[in-house]
Design a protein around this motif. Structure first.
Motif, PDB file in Angstrom:
ATOM      1  N   ASN A 167      -6.077  -0.227 -15.102  1.00 44.01           N
ATOM      2  CA  ASN A 167      -6.143   0.754 -14.017  1.00 44.01           C
ATOM      3  C   ASN A 167      -7.334   1.703 -14.122  1.00 44.01           C
ATOM      4  O   ASN A 167      -7.420   2.675 -13.358  1.00 44.01           O
ATOM      5  CB  ASN A 167      -4.847   1.564 -13.956  1.00 44.01           C
ATOM      6  CG  ASN A 167      -3.706   0.789 -13.338  1.00 44.01           C
ATOM      7  OD1 ASN A 167      -3.812   0.293 -12.217  1.00 44.01           O
ATOM      8  ND2 ASN A 167      -2.611   0.650 -14.074  1.00 44.01           N
ATOM      9  N   GLY A 168      -8.243   1.452 -15.066  1.00 48.62           N
ATOM     10  CA  GLY A 168      -9.420   2.311 -15.191  1.00 48.62           C
ATOM     11  C   GLY A 168      -9.106   3.719 -15.639  1.00 48.62           C
ATOM     12  O   GLY A 168      -9.889   4.642 -15.371  1.00 48.62           O
ATOM     13  N   LEU A 169      -8.002   3.939 -16.327  1.00 43.89           N
ATOM     14  CA  LEU A 169      -7.612   5.275 -16.763  1.00 43.89           C
ATOM     15  C   LEU A 169      -8.577   5.780 -17.828  1.00 43.89           C
ATOM     16  O   LEU A 169      -8.933   5.065 -18.753  1.00 43.89           O
ATOM     17  CB  LEU A 169      -6.189   5.262 -17.320  1.00 43.89           C
ATOM     18  CG  LEU A 169      -5.082   4.838 -16.341  1.00 43.89           C
ATOM     19  CD1 LEU A 169      -3.740   4.778 -17.063  1.00 43.89           C
ATOM     20  CD2 LEU A 169      -5.009   5.782 -15.153  1.00 43.89           C
ATOM     21  N   ARG A 170      -8.985   7.056 -17.686  1.00 47.64           N
ATOM     22  CA  ARG A 170      -9.884   7.680 -18.653  1.00 47.64           C
ATOM     23  C   ARG A 170      -9.169   8.649 -19.593  1.00 47.64           C
ATOM     24  O   ARG A 170      -9.785   9.192 -20.506  1.00 47.64           O
ATOM     25  CB  ARG A 170     -11.008   8.414 -17.922  1.00 47.64           C
ATOM     26  CG  ARG A 170     -11.908   7.482 -17.112  1.00 47.64           C
ATOM     27  CD  ARG A 170     -13.014   8.248 -16.418  1.00 47.64           C
ATOM     28  NE  ARG A 170     -13.904   7.360 -15.709  1.00 47.64           N
ATOM     29  CZ  ARG A 170     -14.940   6.734 -16.237  1.00 47.64           C
ATOM     30  NH1 ARG A 170     -15.226   6.925 -17.525  1.00 47.64           N
ATOM     31  NH2 ARG A 170     -15.703   5.933 -15.517  1.00 47.64           N
ATOM     32  N   ALA A 171      -7.897   8.894 -19.338  1.00 50.19           N
ATOM     33  CA  ALA A 171      -7.122   9.805 -20.171  1.00 50.19           C
ATOM     34  C   ALA A 171      -5.670   9.340 -20.184  1.00 50.19           C
ATOM     35  O   ALA A 171      -5.236   8.560 -19.327  1.00 50.19           O
ATOM     36  CB  ALA A 171      -7.218  11.239 -19.644  1.00 50.19           C
ATOM     37  N   SER A 191       2.659  -5.025  -9.911  1.00 50.67           N
ATOM     38  CA  SER A 191       1.280  -5.209 -10.369  1.00 50.67           C
ATOM     39  C   SER A 191       0.428  -5.868  -9.287  1.00 50.67           C
ATOM     40  O   SER A 191       0.922  -6.580  -8.413  1.00 50.67           O
ATOM     41  CB  SER A 191       1.251  -6.065 -11.628  1.00 50.67           C
ATOM     42  OG  SER A 191       2.002  -5.467 -12.659  1.00 50.67           O
ATOM     43  N   HIS A 192      -0.885  -5.576  -9.353  1.00 51.17           N
ATOM     44  CA  HIS A 192      -1.885  -6.200  -8.473  1.00 51.17           C
ATOM     45  C   HIS A 192      -1.617  -5.894  -7.000  1.00 51.17           C
ATOM     46  O   HIS A 192      -1.713  -6.767  -6.141  1.00 51.17           O
ATOM     47  CB  HIS A 192      -1.943  -7.710  -8.709  1.00 51.17           C
ATOM     48  CG  HIS A 192      -2.214  -8.092 -10.126  1.00 51.17           C
ATOM     49  ND1 HIS A 192      -3.475  -8.065 -10.688  1.00 51.17           N
ATOM     50  CD2 HIS A 192      -1.373  -8.481 -11.110  1.00 51.17           C
ATOM     51  CE1 HIS A 192      -3.399  -8.442 -11.946  1.00 51.17           C
ATOM     52  NE2 HIS A 192      -2.140  -8.691 -12.237  1.00 51.17           N
ATOM     53  N   ASN A 193      -1.255  -4.646  -6.725  1.00 45.14           N
ATOM     54  CA  ASN A 193      -1.108  -4.176  -5.351  1.00 45.14           C
ATOM     55  C   ASN A 193      -1.954  -2.916  -5.173  1.00 45.14           C
ATOM     56  O   ASN A 193      -1.962  -2.055  -6.056  1.00 45.14           O
ATOM     57  CB  ASN A 193       0.356  -3.860  -5.032  1.00 45.14           C
ATOM     58  CG  ASN A 193       1.197  -5.102  -4.844  1.00 45.14           C
ATOM     59  OD1 ASN A 193       1.042  -5.831  -3.877  1.00 45.14           O
ATOM     60  ND2 ASN A 193       2.081  -5.367  -5.799  1.00 45.14           N
ATOM     61  N   PRO A 194      -2.667  -2.757  -4.059  1.00 44.64           N
ATOM     62  CA  PRO A 194      -3.515  -1.571  -3.854  1.00 44.64           C
ATOM     63  C   PRO A 194      -2.720  -0.365  -3.363  1.00 44.64           C
ATOM     64  O   PRO A 194      -2.814   0.037  -2.198  1.00 44.64           O
ATOM     65  CB  PRO A 194      -4.511  -2.062  -2.795  1.00 44.64           C
ATOM     66  CG  PRO A 194      -3.739  -3.059  -1.991  1.00 44.64           C
ATOM     67  CD  PRO A 194      -2.810  -3.739  -2.956  1.00 44.64           C
ATOM     68  N   LEU A 195      -1.920   0.207  -4.239  1.00 39.36           N
ATOM     69  CA  LEU A 195      -1.055   1.317  -3.846  1.00 39.36           C
ATOM     70  C   LEU A 195      -1.875   2.531  -3.423  1.00 39.36           C
ATOM     71  O   LEU A 195      -2.811   2.938  -4.114  1.00 39.36           O
ATOM     72  CB  LEU A 195      -0.132   1.701  -5.006  1.00 39.36           C
ATOM     73  CG  LEU A 195       0.927   0.670  -5.401  1.00 39.36           C
ATOM     74  CD1 LEU A 195       1.723   1.163  -6.597  1.00 39.36           C
ATOM     75  CD2 LEU A 195       1.855   0.379  -4.240  1.00 39.36           C
ATOM     76  N   ALA A 253      -6.832   1.717  -6.277  1.00 33.94           N
ATOM     77  CA  ALA A 253      -7.252   2.095  -4.926  1.00 33.94           C
ATOM     78  C   ALA A 253      -7.278   3.594  -4.725  1.00 33.94           C
ATOM     79  O   ALA A 253      -8.078   4.111  -3.931  1.00 33.94           O
ATOM     80  CB  ALA A 253      -6.324   1.455  -3.890  1.00 33.94           C
ATOM     81  N   ALA A 254      -6.425   4.341  -5.425  1.00 35.48           N
ATOM     82  CA  ALA A 254      -6.364   5.795  -5.256  1.00 35.48           C
ATOM     83  C   ALA A 254      -5.724   6.402  -6.497  1.00 35.48           C
ATOM     84  O   ALA A 254      -4.891   5.765  -7.153  1.00 35.48           O
ATOM     85  CB  ALA A 254      -5.560   6.160  -4.004  1.00 35.48           C
ATOM     86  N   PRO A 255      -6.094   7.654  -6.853  1.00 36.85           N
ATOM     87  CA  PRO A 255      -5.428   8.345  -7.973  1.00 36.85           C
ATOM     88  C   PRO A 255      -4.021   8.760  -7.560  1.00 36.85           C
ATOM     89  O   PRO A 255      -3.852   9.607  -6.677  1.00 36.85           O
ATOM     90  CB  PRO A 255      -6.337   9.557  -8.233  1.00 36.85           C
ATOM     91  CG  PRO A 255      -7.046   9.781  -6.928  1.00 36.85           C
ATOM     92  CD  PRO A 255      -7.179   8.450  -6.263  1.00 36.85           C
ATOM     93  N   GLN A 282       0.803  -1.217   0.000  1.00 38.63           N
ATOM     94  CA  GLN A 282       0.000   0.000   0.000  1.00 38.63           C
ATOM     95  C   GLN A 282       0.837   1.270   0.000  1.00 38.63           C
ATOM     96  O   GLN A 282       0.353   2.316  -0.411  1.00 38.63           O
ATOM     97  CB  GLN A 282      -0.926   0.002   1.219  1.00 38.63           C
ATOM     98  CG  GLN A 282      -1.883  -1.180   1.259  1.00 38.63           C
ATOM     99  CD  GLN A 282      -2.754  -1.187   2.484  1.00 38.63           C
ATOM    100  OE1 GLN A 282      -2.967  -0.158   3.122  1.00 38.63           O
ATOM    101  NE2 GLN A 282      -3.264  -2.354   2.849  1.00 38.63           N
ATOM    102  N   ALA A 283       2.065   1.189   0.458  1.00 38.77           N
ATOM    103  CA  ALA A 283       2.920   2.381   0.530  1.00 38.77           C
ATOM    104  C   ALA A 283       4.355   2.007   0.183  1.00 38.77           C
ATOM    105  O   ALA A 283       4.846   0.937   0.574  1.00 38.77           O
ATOM    106  CB  ALA A 283       2.861   2.994   1.920  1.00 38.77           C
TER     107      ALA A 283
END
Length: 357
Positions: free
Chosen positions: A176-180, A123-127, A152-154, A104-105
């Motif tokens: 990663n769900g990126l929109r741009a 990859s596959h870590n909730p940073l 998990a966060a921007p 996470q950090a």
């Protein structure tokens, strides 16, 4: 009897030597310094170490100095502290895989002591947090994999300074769900960018201009499995794709996700002039169509109000007209009724049948 004793004495002479030979196998050897960690296993040689689903809370500290590839999967590392892998320097480590470790950090200097590291897979870590100096101390890092790690966060604002001083050649941001296009994360000299399986509907004109920056002109993109919207806002990207198809290795596989009439159509088969404007040029889909429906509804409402006002102002004339119409209909019906009675009267029928009488 004497012969038997001689045979027994002869056969027992080699037993002590056999015991000395098997003694090293009976006593487990002490772990040599720099041997394979107890929670992991080494494949073929200590140069390849894998620690899978051992639920480690921190990286193993007894790693062999000669390790080249280290893979830790399925643990709970949570936070990568400074010098997390540098209980002693690992000068030959080139590939570090840290998938599915609930990281996470990443704190400053977390990779200190890995001067030869070239590939890092997170990859596959909730940073949730990445320090500005998280990747300091790895000057040879060329490949960074962050697939499904930014959900998990921007983290674009945090990652931008962390990547600024790196000389990356490949960056993976799939899923990663990126929109741009994350232009702030693209260091000069980047050669490959993986943006598959995100939420990109198009690349806007400003994003396409950023790809023509001096340090990114050789960048290759992979864009498969994105919900591309094939409306008129796609025209700049379509024109760029036709001119620079060599920069998109999966260009022939890109397909429209909407609108419904074009769903599944290959992008390179489309004509820019054939793309309907179902969205404003600014890139917000549906706004123009919604505005048209609202305007049409307002016009219909005004027409209805005017019609009701005309009816109200002419209510007396309309009432008189309806009365006259009713009287005219009544007179007409009475005429039809009278003719029917005349035709049905037998006396009239017999008089018409005997005209001489």
């Amino acid at each position: 009897m004497a012969r038997r004793q001689e045979r027994a004495a002869g056969s027992g002479g080699w037993l002590p030597w056999l015991g000395f030979a098997l003694l090293p196998l009976a006593v487990p050897p002490a772990a040599a310094p720099g041997g394979c960690p107890s929670a992991c296993y080494c494949v073929a040689t200590p140069e390849l170490v894998q620690c899978r689903y051992e639920r480690l809370e921190e990286p193993p500290r007894e790693l062999p100095v000669t390790v080249h590839n280290l893979s830790i999967v399925g643990s709970n590392l949570s936070v990568l502290h400074p010098a997390a892998f540098a209980a002693r320097p690992l000068p030959d480590l080139r590939l570090l895989r840290l998938r599915h470790n609930n990281i996470q950090a990443i704190e400053d200097m977390a990779l200190q002591g890995l001067p030869a590291l070239r590939t890092l897979d997170l990859s596959h870590n909730p940073l949730l947090s990445v320090a500005a100096g998280a990747f300091a101390g790895v000057p040879l890092l060329r490949t960074l994999q962050l697939n499904q790690a930014l959900l998990a966060a921007p983290l674009e604002e945090q990652l931008a300074p962390a990547l600024r001083n790196l000389s990356l050649r490949r960056l993976e941001l799939a899923g990663n769900g990126l929109r741009a296009l994350p232009a702030a994360l693209l260091p000069a000299g980047l050669e490959e960018l993986d943006l598959r399986n995100n939420s990109l509907q198009r690349l806007a004109a400003a994003e396409l201009r950023s790809l023509e920056a001096p340090g990114l002109r050789g960048l290759r993109l992979t864009l498969g499995a994105n919900p591309l919207s094939c409306d008129c806002a796609l025209r700049p990207f379509l024109a760029w794709l036709r001119a620079a198809a060599a920069r998109v290795p999966d260009a022939r596989g890109l397909r429209c996700a909407g609108p419904p009439p074009l769903r599944g159509t290959t992008l390179l088969r489309l004509r820019p002039e054939g793309l309907a404007c179902a969205a404003a040029e600014g890139g917000e889909p549906g706004r123009l169509e919604t505005a048209s429906y609202v305007f049409f509804g307002i016009v219909l409402a005004l027409i209805g109000i005017v019609f009701l006002m005309v009816l109200y102002l002419n209510r007396r004339g309309i009432k008189r007209w309806l009365h006259n119409l009713r009287e005219a209909c009544r007179d007409q019906m009475e005429g039809y009724h009278y003719r029917y009675e005349q035709d049905a009267d037998p006396r009239c029928t017999s008089a018409i049948g005997t005209p001489g009488l």
